[in-house]
Design a protein around this motif. Sequence first.
Motif, PDB file in Angstrom:
ATOM      1  N   GLY B  99     -12.391 -10.770  -8.472  1.00 57.29           N
ATOM      2  CA  GLY B  99     -13.119  -9.364  -9.404  1.00 57.29           C
ATOM      3  C   GLY B  99     -13.247  -8.631  -8.374  1.00 57.29           C
ATOM      4  N   THR B 100     -12.518  -7.964  -7.670  1.00 52.90           N
ATOM      5  CA  THR B 100     -12.567  -6.899  -7.398  1.00 52.90           C
ATOM      6  C   THR B 100     -12.253  -5.922  -8.505  1.00 52.90           C
ATOM      7  N   PRO B 101     -12.394  -4.584  -7.812  1.00 58.93           N
ATOM      8  CA  PRO B 101     -12.011  -3.610  -9.254  1.00 58.93           C
ATOM      9  C   PRO B 101     -10.334  -2.650  -9.048  1.00 58.93           C
ATOM     10  N   ILE B 102     -10.252  -3.054  -9.452  1.00 55.51           N
ATOM     11  CA  ILE B 102      -8.772  -1.851  -8.536  1.00 55.51           C
ATOM     12  C   ILE B 102      -9.112  -0.457  -9.143  1.00 55.51           C
ATOM     13  N   PHE B 103      -8.773   0.214  -8.528  1.00 60.20           N
ATOM     14  CA  PHE B 103      -8.666   1.719  -9.251  1.00 60.20           C
ATOM     15  C   PHE B 103      -6.893   2.094  -9.491  1.00 60.20           C
ATOM     16  N   ASP B 104      -6.056   2.002  -8.966  1.00 59.62           N
ATOM     17  CA  ASP B 104      -5.027   2.413  -8.872  1.00 59.62           C
ATOM     18  C   ASP B 104      -3.778   1.550  -8.321  1.00 59.62           C
ATOM     19  N   ILE B 105      -2.540   1.600  -8.762  1.00 58.36           N
ATOM     20  CA  ILE B 105      -1.554   0.737  -8.514  1.00 58.36           C
ATOM     21  C   ILE B 105      -0.818   1.651  -7.657  1.00 58.36           C
ATOM     22  N   LYS B 106       0.189   1.577  -6.915  1.00 57.18           N
ATOM     23  CA  LYS B 106       1.301   2.498  -6.646  1.00 57.18           C
ATOM     24  C   LYS B 106       2.577   1.690  -5.496  1.00 57.18           C
ATOM     25  N   PRO B 107       3.716   2.141  -6.043  1.00 55.84           N
ATOM     26  CA  PRO B 107       4.310   1.674  -5.222  1.00 55.84           C
ATOM     27  C   PRO B 107       5.112   1.899  -3.894  1.00 55.84           C
ATOM     28  N   TYR B 108       5.300   1.339  -3.032  1.00 52.10           N
ATOM     29  CA  TYR B 108       5.281   1.129  -1.512  1.00 52.10           C
ATOM     30  C   TYR B 108       6.449   2.135  -1.418  1.00 52.10           C
ATOM     31  N   ILE B 109       6.648   3.345  -1.052  1.00 54.36           N
ATOM     32  CA  ILE B 109       8.216   4.594  -1.752  1.00 54.36           C
ATOM     33  C   ILE B 109       8.569   4.673   0.584  1.00 54.36           C
ATOM     34  N   PRO B 110       9.359   3.892   0.666  1.00 53.73           N
ATOM     35  CA  PRO B 110       9.912   4.343   2.205  1.00 53.73           C
ATOM     36  C   PRO B 110       9.927   5.758   2.947  1.00 53.73           C
ATOM     37  N   PHE B 111      10.284   6.055   2.641  1.00 50.59           N
ATOM     38  CA  PHE B 111      11.138   7.847   2.967  1.00 50.59           C
ATOM     39  C   PHE B 111       9.169   8.535   3.099  1.00 50.59           C
ATOM     40  N   ALA B 112       8.343   8.218   2.065  1.00 55.53           N
ATOM     41  CA  ALA B 112       6.570   8.848   1.600  1.00 55.53           C
ATOM     42  C   ALA B 112       5.571   7.823   3.315  1.00 55.53           C
ATOM     43  N   ASP B 113       6.121   6.408   3.047  1.00 55.38           N
ATOM     44  CA  ASP B 113       5.182   5.374   3.814  1.00 55.38           C
ATOM     45  C   ASP B 113       5.221   4.766   4.632  1.00 55.38           C
ATOM     46  N   CYS B 114       6.597   5.124   4.802  1.00 58.79           N
ATOM     47  CA  CYS B 114       7.155   4.201   6.477  1.00 58.79           C
ATOM     48  C   CYS B 114       7.434   4.799   7.443  1.00 58.79           C
ATOM     49  N   HIS B 115       6.606   4.956   8.137  1.00 59.40           N
ATOM     50  CA  HIS B 115       7.056   5.451   9.712  1.00 59.40           C
ATOM     51  C   HIS B 115       6.376   4.400  11.158  1.00 59.40           C
ATOM     52  N   PRO B 116       7.943   4.453  11.041  1.00 62.09           N
ATOM     53  CA  PRO B 116       7.790   3.769  12.460  1.00 62.09           C
ATOM     54  C   PRO B 116       7.775   4.099  13.965  1.00 62.09           C
ATOM     55  N   ASP B 117       7.394   5.297  13.972  1.00 62.89           N
ATOM     56  CA  ASP B 117       7.168   6.295  14.592  1.00 62.89           C
ATOM     57  C   ASP B 117       5.864   6.258  15.065  1.00 62.89           C
ATOM     58  N   ALA B 118       5.170   5.426  14.192  1.00 65.84           N
ATOM     59  CA  ALA B 118       3.725   6.006  14.238  1.00 65.84           C
ATOM     60  C   ALA B 118       2.804   4.931  15.504  1.00 65.84           C
ATOM     61  N   GLN B 119       1.756   5.736  16.311  1.00 68.30           N
ATOM     62  CA  GLN B 119       1.363   5.147  16.887  1.00 68.30           C
ATOM     63  C   GLN B 119      -0.804   4.863  16.525  1.00 68.30           C
ATOM     64  N   GLY B 120      -0.924   3.629  16.103  1.00 72.47           N
ATOM     65  CA  GLY B 120      -1.797   2.918  15.549  1.00 72.47           C
ATOM     66  C   GLY B 120      -3.351   2.853  16.878  1.00 72.47           C
ATOM     67  N   GLY B 121      -3.606   3.990  18.047  1.00 69.66           N
ATOM     68  CA  GLY B 121      -4.565   3.943  17.916  1.00 69.66           C
ATOM     69  C   GLY B 121      -4.839   3.180  19.087  1.00 69.66           C
ATOM     70  N   PHE B 122      -6.449   3.177  18.840  1.00 68.96           N
ATOM     71  CA  PHE B 122      -6.840   1.867  19.465  1.00 68.96           C
ATOM     72  C   PHE B 122      -6.752   0.023  18.810  1.00 68.96           C
ATOM     73  N   ILE B 123      -5.825   0.601  18.221  1.00 68.16           N
ATOM     74  CA  ILE B 123      -5.453  -0.838  17.546  1.00 68.16           C
ATOM     75  C   ILE B 123      -4.803  -1.419  18.240  1.00 68.16           C
ATOM     76  N   ASP B 124      -3.773  -0.544  18.108  1.00 67.68           N
ATOM     77  CA  ASP B 124      -2.401  -0.527  19.209  1.00 67.68           C
ATOM     78  C   ASP B 124      -2.671  -0.600  20.581  1.00 67.68           C
ATOM     79  N   GLU B 125      -3.264  -0.460  21.596  1.00 67.15           N
ATOM     80  CA  GLU B 125      -3.661  -0.705  22.216  1.00 67.15           C
ATOM     81  C   GLU B 125      -5.057  -1.442  22.827  1.00 67.15           C
ATOM     82  N   THR B 126      -5.810  -2.305  21.717  1.00 68.27           N
ATOM     83  CA  THR B 126      -6.313  -3.487  21.471  1.00 68.27           C
ATOM     84  C   THR B 126      -5.488  -5.032  21.463  1.00 68.27           C
TER      85      THR B 126
END
Lengths: 200, 200
Positions: B99-126
């Motif tokens: 029942g959650t209201p959905i504002f928008d649906i977008k495609p996941y576009i690899p060249f814009a959204d996928c960043h294998p070099d990304a560090q995840g801050g405290f989430i990576d560290e814990t």
Amino acid sequence: MEGFTYLWLIWEFENGTPGGTAADIANDVQTENKRGTTEKWFPTVRPPRLGGTKRRGVFATRSPFRPNPIGLTCVKLERIELTENGPIIHVLGADLRDGTPIFDIKPYIPFADCHPDAQGGFIDETPWQELTVHCPAKLLQAIPEEKREGLLEVLGQDPRRAGSKHEPERTYHLAYAGFDIAFTVDNTNLYVQRIEPAIS
Amino acid sequence: MEGFTYLWLIWEFENGTPGGTAADIANDVQTENKRGTTEKWFPTVRPPRLGGTKRRGVFATRSPFRPNPIGLTCVKLERIELTENGPIIHVLGADLRDGTPIFDIKPYIPFADCHPDAQGGFIDETPWQELTVHCPAKLLQAIPEEKREGLLEVLGQDPRRAGSKHEPERTYHLAYAGFDIAFTVDNTNLYVQRIEPAIS
């Protein structure tokens, strides 16, 4: 926040038509047009990547013309500047106009957001046609030196709106760094014709 | 849309407190509490991953308690079902309530959204501390067979709210598939105590 390489910006499409010229933007400012793109949405759109000739369902695209005018952009976190008026987050790779309202900022979390197995649908299948940019040096000198490389990159990525790509005689306009850039396109060659300060 | 492996859902945090129990949800439905989480936001939050003891700036977290109650979730596109009332998009991996209201649906576009070099801050560290789940077989039988594995996975991921993790004598509750799951936790062991139909 500094531990994250990338951030998500969730923002509002507003201030008239995306891809507008400097004159469009000046006109939007004068008329205080804040309608954004929602009133023009349609269940299918013609993505620029498909040459503006084929339609796709709006939710299969990142088109700004959508039911809720919400944009989503992944930006690189450059640095955070602490000031007397609070922190300023400096980011790279934003495709937002100055003054765009930001609804939310979230960290890019690799395990949830990074999917190297993702297929990109029509975007993967359709390589973006880049343009070879021809710009007389004396025109380019009107632009501050540190902005020139960026301009040539933007032009090389073909900033024309999808629906206007099939008009070979047309002079196109791009608003960039306070200048109005006039150019023509012949097949995959782009010719800069004039660079003038934008009318404000 | 079928050419995309993943989609983005942009949605609204509402219907009371995330992480609520079946009784909380029933209460929200009765009182028609739609305040969501915005009224409770604070510039810093205590992420569950940090054990609920350390604070982080809200924009460095994906906490639901934020100035604009907008959620962002990457889901896997399973299939699109065409019906007389329009298409139904089936997705996997959504962390949204029914029942959650959905504002928008977008495609996941690899060249814009996928960043294998990304560090995840405290989430990576814990690393997330998973729990060993102990559930008597006769309790588990109350749950439909195809829902049992999912329940054990959710419990193993430690569904306790961050602020309540330091109460060893407490009986916790989880709303799952129309049941109220009561459990206790001793260090990294989780013991299911009761499984009963949720009060509706």
